[in-house]
Scaffold this motif. Sequence first.
Motif, PDB file in Angstrom:
ATOM      1  N   HIS A   5      44.827  36.541  39.479  1.00  0.00           N
ATOM      2  CA  HIS A   5      43.866  35.866  38.601  1.00  0.00           C
ATOM      3  C   HIS A   5      42.692  36.789  38.298  1.00  0.00           C
ATOM      4  CE1 HIS A   5      40.531  33.016  37.697  1.00  0.00           C
ATOM      5  NE2 HIS A   5      41.468  32.523  36.903  1.00  0.00           N
ATOM      6  N   ARG A   6      42.189  37.472  39.318  1.00  0.00           N
ATOM      7  CA  ARG A   6      41.061  38.393  39.147  1.00  0.00           C
ATOM      8  C   ARG A   6      41.449  39.537  38.207  1.00  0.00           C
ATOM      9  NH1 ARG A   6      36.056  36.860  39.991  1.00  0.00           N
ATOM     10  NH2 ARG A   6      34.763  38.421  40.944  1.00  0.00           N
ATOM     11  N   GLU A   7      42.678  40.052  38.352  1.00  0.00           N
ATOM     12  CA  GLU A   7      43.144  41.117  37.448  1.00  0.00           C
ATOM     13  C   GLU A   7      43.166  40.633  36.005  1.00  0.00           C
ATOM     14  OE1 GLU A   7      46.885  42.934  38.421  1.00  0.00           O
ATOM     15  OE2 GLU A   7      46.211  43.486  40.438  1.00  0.00           O
ATOM     16  N   TRP A   8      43.653  39.407  35.785  1.00  0.00           N
ATOM     17  CA  TRP A   8      43.697  38.866  34.426  1.00  0.00           C
ATOM     18  C   TRP A   8      42.290  38.665  33.883  1.00  0.00           C
ATOM     19  CZ3 TRP A   8      47.693  35.043  36.647  1.00  0.00           C
ATOM     20  CH2 TRP A   8      48.950  35.662  36.706  1.00  0.00           C
ATOM     21  N   GLN A   9      41.372  38.220  34.720  1.00  0.00           N
ATOM     22  CA  GLN A   9      39.982  38.068  34.287  1.00  0.00           C
ATOM     23  C   GLN A   9      39.407  39.422  33.879  1.00  0.00           C
ATOM     24  OE1 GLN A   9      38.358  36.118  37.832  1.00  0.00           O
ATOM     25  NE2 GLN A   9      37.672  34.457  36.483  1.00  0.00           N
ATOM     26  N   ARG A  10      39.661  40.451  34.694  1.00  0.00           N
ATOM     27  CA  ARG A  10      39.164  41.792  34.370  1.00  0.00           C
ATOM     28  C   ARG A  10      39.725  42.279  33.029  1.00  0.00           C
ATOM     29  NH1 ARG A  10      39.699  42.679  40.083  1.00  0.00           N
ATOM     30  NH2 ARG A  10      37.625  42.933  40.953  1.00  0.00           N
ATOM     31  N   LEU A  65      33.956  42.543  34.477  1.00  0.00           N
ATOM     32  CA  LEU A  65      34.089  41.144  34.859  1.00  0.00           C
ATOM     33  C   LEU A  65      32.755  40.600  35.363  1.00  0.00           C
ATOM     34  CD1 LEU A  65      35.646  38.574  35.315  1.00  0.00           C
ATOM     35  CD2 LEU A  65      36.508  39.531  37.454  1.00  0.00           C
ATOM     36  N   ALA A 106      45.038  34.628  43.802  1.00  0.00           N
ATOM     37  CA  ALA A 106      43.635  34.937  43.512  1.00  0.00           C
ATOM     38  C   ALA A 106      43.489  36.380  43.026  1.00  0.00           C
ATOM     39  CB  ALA A 106      42.775  34.695  44.748  1.00  0.00           C
ATOM     40  N   ARG A 107      44.235  37.299  43.638  1.00  0.00           N
ATOM     41  CA  ARG A 107      44.176  38.702  43.218  1.00  0.00           C
ATOM     42  C   ARG A 107      44.672  38.856  41.783  1.00  0.00           C
ATOM     43  NH1 ARG A 107      47.115  42.896  42.271  1.00  0.00           N
ATOM     44  NH2 ARG A 107      49.081  41.863  42.769  1.00  0.00           N
ATOM     45  N   GLU A 128      30.948  37.292  34.006  1.00  0.00           N
ATOM     46  CA  GLU A 128      30.622  36.168  34.893  1.00  0.00           C
ATOM     47  C   GLU A 128      29.176  35.731  34.708  1.00  0.00           C
ATOM     48  OE1 GLU A 128      31.897  37.903  38.607  1.00  0.00           O
ATOM     49  OE2 GLU A 128      33.752  36.740  38.573  1.00  0.00           O
TER      50      GLU A 128
END
Length: 164
Positions: free
Chosen positions: A37-42, A52, A34-35, A56
Motif C-alpha cells: 500500500h505504501r509503495e502504491w501511495q509513493r 509521499l 501495508a508495505r 500526506e
Amino acid sequence: MADSVEVELDHHLAGHDAADRVIEAALYRIVELARLHREWQRAVAAEAGLSLADCEVILRLAHLEAPERTPSQLARIFHITAGSMTARLGRLEAGGYLTRTVQPGNRAQIQVDLTGKGKVLHHRFADQMVEIHQQMFAGALPAEDRETLNDLLRRLLTHVEATT
C-alpha cells in the motif's frame, strides 16, 4: 495459489517452534499489505512530482479545521520536528500547493491553507487511492468477507490499543 508469505513462512519460522503459524502468517500478511500500500501511495505521489510525505501533509490539511492548521500542530500530527515540517511546508508553498499566513492578532501564529492547486491535488490523490483500495479489496473479497475482515481487524486493533 501461494502468496509471498506462504512461500517464505517456513524460512521465517525456522528454529521458532513456539510460534503459532497462523498468527505469524496473518501478521506477515498485514505487514506485506501495508508495505505494498505504501509503495502504491509513493507511486501516486511521484506522479505529481511530490514525495509521499508532502502528499500526506496536503491530505491532512484538507481535513483540518482552521485552528489546527499550524506548522506546530502539523509537526505533532506527523511526529516530526518543527524544522522538518517547516521544510515540507516550504517545498509545498514553493510548488503553489499551500500558503502560510501570519495571523494578525498573534504574529507567532502561522496559519497554513491549501491553495486551489493544493485542493485539486488532494482530490486527485484521494481519488486515486480510493481506486487502489477498491482494487485491493473488492477484487479479492466479496462484500460480506470485507465486512468480516473489517470487524476482525477492528477487534484486533482495539485489543492491541487497549494493551499499550
